[in-house]
Write an enzyme that holds these catalytic residues in place. Structure first.
Site, PDB file in Angstrom:
ATOM      1  N   ARG A  46       0.849  -1.197   0.000  1.00  0.00           N
ATOM      2  CA  ARG A  46       0.000   0.000   0.000  1.00  0.00           C
ATOM      3  C   ARG A  46       0.882   1.243   0.000  1.00  0.00           C
ATOM      4  NH1 ARG A  46      -1.283   1.756   4.593  1.00  0.00           N
ATOM      5  NH2 ARG A  46      -2.010  -0.201   5.492  1.00  0.00           N
ATOM      6  N   TYR A  98     -17.012  16.171 -15.046  1.00  0.00           N
ATOM      7  CA  TYR A  98     -17.466  14.783 -15.015  1.00  0.00           C
ATOM      8  C   TYR A  98     -18.487  14.609 -13.873  1.00  0.00           C
ATOM      9  CZ  TYR A  98     -17.427   9.796 -14.074  1.00  0.00           C
ATOM     10  OH  TYR A  98     -17.809   8.510 -13.816  1.00  0.00           O
ATOM     11  N   ASP A 170      -7.722  18.935 -13.934  1.00  0.00           N
ATOM     12  CA  ASP A 170      -8.015  17.591 -14.436  1.00  0.00           C
ATOM     13  C   ASP A 170      -7.663  17.594 -15.927  1.00  0.00           C
ATOM     14  OD1 ASP A 170      -9.206  15.312 -15.502  1.00  0.00           O
ATOM     15  OD2 ASP A 170     -10.884  15.338 -14.091  1.00  0.00           O
ATOM     16  N   LYS A 195      -8.341   6.507 -18.941  1.00  0.00           N
ATOM     17  CA  LYS A 195      -8.686   7.007 -20.264  1.00  0.00           C
ATOM     18  C   LYS A 195      -7.459   6.965 -21.199  1.00  0.00           C
ATOM     19  CE  LYS A 195     -12.768   7.774 -18.508  1.00  0.00           C
ATOM     20  NZ  LYS A 195     -12.643   7.516 -17.083  1.00  0.00           N
TER      21      LYS A 195
HETATM   22  O1  P1T Z   1     -13.551   6.713 -13.747  1.00  0.00           O
HETATM   23  P1  P1T Z   1     -12.370   7.225 -12.982  1.00  0.00           P
HETATM   24  O2  P1T Z   1     -11.071   6.617 -13.402  1.00  0.00           O
HETATM   25  O3  P1T Z   1     -12.582   7.176 -11.504  1.00  0.00           O
HETATM   26  O4  P1T Z   1     -12.198   8.778 -13.372  1.00  0.00           O
HETATM   27  C1  P1T Z   1     -13.128   9.768 -13.050  1.00  0.00           C
HETATM   28  C2  P1T Z   1     -13.030  10.911 -14.031  1.00  0.00           C
HETATM   29  C3  P1T Z   1     -12.374  12.066 -13.669  1.00  0.00           C
HETATM   30  N1  P1T Z   1     -12.241  13.121 -14.536  1.00  0.00           N
HETATM   31  C4  P1T Z   1     -12.745  13.057 -15.777  1.00  0.00           C
HETATM   32  C5  P1T Z   1     -12.588  14.228 -16.676  1.00  0.00           C
HETATM   33  C6  P1T Z   1     -13.411  11.914 -16.211  1.00  0.00           C
HETATM   34  O5  P1T Z   1     -13.880  11.895 -17.455  1.00  0.00           O
HETATM   35  C7  P1T Z   1     -13.564  10.813 -15.319  1.00  0.00           C
HETATM   36  C8  P1T Z   1     -14.311   9.580 -15.708  1.00  0.00           C
HETATM   37  N2  P1T Z   1     -15.152   9.763 -16.815  1.00  0.00           N
HETATM   38  C9  P1T Z   1     -15.966   8.824 -17.373  1.00  0.00           C
HETATM   39  C10 P1T Z   1     -16.067   7.565 -16.917  1.00  0.00           C
HETATM   40  C11 P1T Z   1     -16.743   9.287 -18.535  1.00  0.00           C
HETATM   41  O6  P1T Z   1     -17.270   8.455 -19.299  1.00  0.00           O
HETATM   42  O7  P1T Z   1     -16.836  10.501 -18.707  1.00  0.00           O
END
Ligand code: P1T
Length: 380
Positions: A46, A98, A170, A195
């Site tokens: 961790r 998001y 972000d 992503k």
């Molecule tokens: O899904 P995760 O890895 O926890 O990420 C969250 C997140 C944070 N910031 C942005 C700009 C994002 O697009 C996302 C996650 N977005 C999607 C799952 C989506 O389909 O838009």
């Protein structure tokens, strides 16, 4: 080292044990000690893991930071940033963001007396009227999800610095291939590495990068104390994904442009949201702070009818109807009922997330097939 070299070598060197060129997957929770505290730099996974360490160095390298941190999801990374704050602190955030980030802020952290102001930031000077002695963080998504608004990072950073407020960006939609927020004055850059950084829709992961040792230490403390880390197998996959980020992004940008231009002239399309158009309100800022315009775009179908938008996404065959973005394959989503359903209808419609909005993550297939697919889906 130039960016295209950093994606392959940044923060990485052959493994010390046997010279393996790819970092080994250290699939272990713990490490042998010869005497209490007598270890080789790793005690418990961790806290530290060599595969995750290699990835964290790679994150720092590609974002021009000094310290990288990897988490079990993008939201876990955002959660760690908000845990820098205390009850009574205030955050100013982009109002288009998001849906899961909005839900984390409002449904989890408001309970702990952290106050969030969601505002349009197309003009950075608009932020000033929301700043008071309790403001500790400005949270910026740019381009925003899903409306592709562009926020001027340099201008927001100037306001933040003047008032001694942290600025977090972000950078999920842009990736460091297109935009490097730390160089533009941000204190923290965050990614849903799920992503474009991962790039193959096969993992869920978050990243933070900073260039200040004190801030890094506070975040490492939270990462270890709260424990939302990613595992070594996923760290390996993300490292492999990052190696092709620059070539993938080049094609995402080319295909994004081709699809945006196709949609803009389609009779059944009302509006296309893509920062590469000269008509985009902050096109000039996008040109200044980004190297190209990316593979994400949104559009509305004519007449703002929910059913028309749903039928369109259901008819797609090469684009897959799915949440998420940034993989090599093209995805389509309906934000109002999928990724942004957790934002109250009234709130999301203020920012443009209406029932006829469709979001595309344009992949790296042949753009001919993507346009053929959209042609048949939009034909009736
Ligand atoms: O899904 P995760 O890895 O926890 O990420 C969250 C997140 C944070 N910031 C942005 C700009 C994002 O697009 C996302 C996650 N977005 C999607 C799952 C989506 O389909 O838009």
């Amino acid at each position: 080292m130039k960016f295209n070299t950093k994606t392959i070598h940044g923060g990485q060197s052959p493994d010390k044990a046997y010279g393996s060129v790819m970092p080994p997957i250290y699939q272990t929770s713990t490490y042998a000690q010869s005497t209490p505290g007598g270890h080789k730099g790793y005690e418990y996974s961790r806290t530290h893991n060599p595969t995750r360490h290699a990835l964290e160095h790679a994150f720092a390298s590609i974002e021009n930071g000094t310290h990288g941190l990897a988490f079990g999801s993008g939201l876990a990374a955002i959660d760690a940033v908000i845990k820098l704050l205390k009850p009574g602190d205030e955050v100013i955030s982009t109002n288009d963001l998001y849906g899961g980030t909005y839900r984390l802020f409002t449904s989890i952290f408001e309970k702990f007396q952290i106050k969030f102001h969601f505002i349009g930031m197309n003009k950075a000077s608009d932020i000033k009227s929301y700043i008071n002695a309790n403001t500790k963080l400005i949270w910026v998504e740019t381009p925003t999800n899903p409306m592709l608004n562009i926020i001027d990072i340099k201008a927001v950073s100037a306001v933040a610095k003047k008032h001694n407020i942290l600025l977090a960006v972000d950078n999920t939609f842009a990736t460091p291939y297109l935009q490097q927020p730390l160089d533009l004055g941000a204190d923290i850059v965050m990614h849903s590495a799920t992503k474009y950084l991962g790039g193959h829709s096969d993992l869920v992961m978050g990243a933070l990068v900073v260039k200040d040792i004190d801030l890094a230490n506070k975040l490492y403390f939270i990462q270890n104390a709260s424990g939302a880390v990613c595992g070594p197998q996923d760290s390996f996959l993300a490292l492999r994904g990052i190696k092709t980020l620059h070539v993938r992004m080049q094609r995402h940008c080319e295909n994004g442009r081709a699809v945006a231009e196709f949609l803009a002239q389609h009779p059944n399309v009302e509006t296309v949201y893509w920062p590469g158009f000269e008509t985009h309100p902050n096109h000039n800022i996008a040109k200044q702070q980004m190297n190209d315009f990316g593979g994400m775009l949104s559009f509305t179908t004519k007449g703002n009818r929910y059913e028309a938008a749903i039928k369109t996404v259901e008819r797609l065959k090469v684009f897959t109807l799915a949440e998420s973005l940034g993989g090599v394959e093209s995805l389509a989503g309906h934000p109002a009922s999928m990724t942004h359903a957790s934002i109250p209808k009234e709130e999301r419609e203020k920012t443009g997330v209406i029932d006829s909005l469709i979001r595309l993550s344009v992949g790296i297939e042949d753009s001919y097939d993507l346009i053929q697919d959209l042609t048949q889906a939009l034909s009736t």
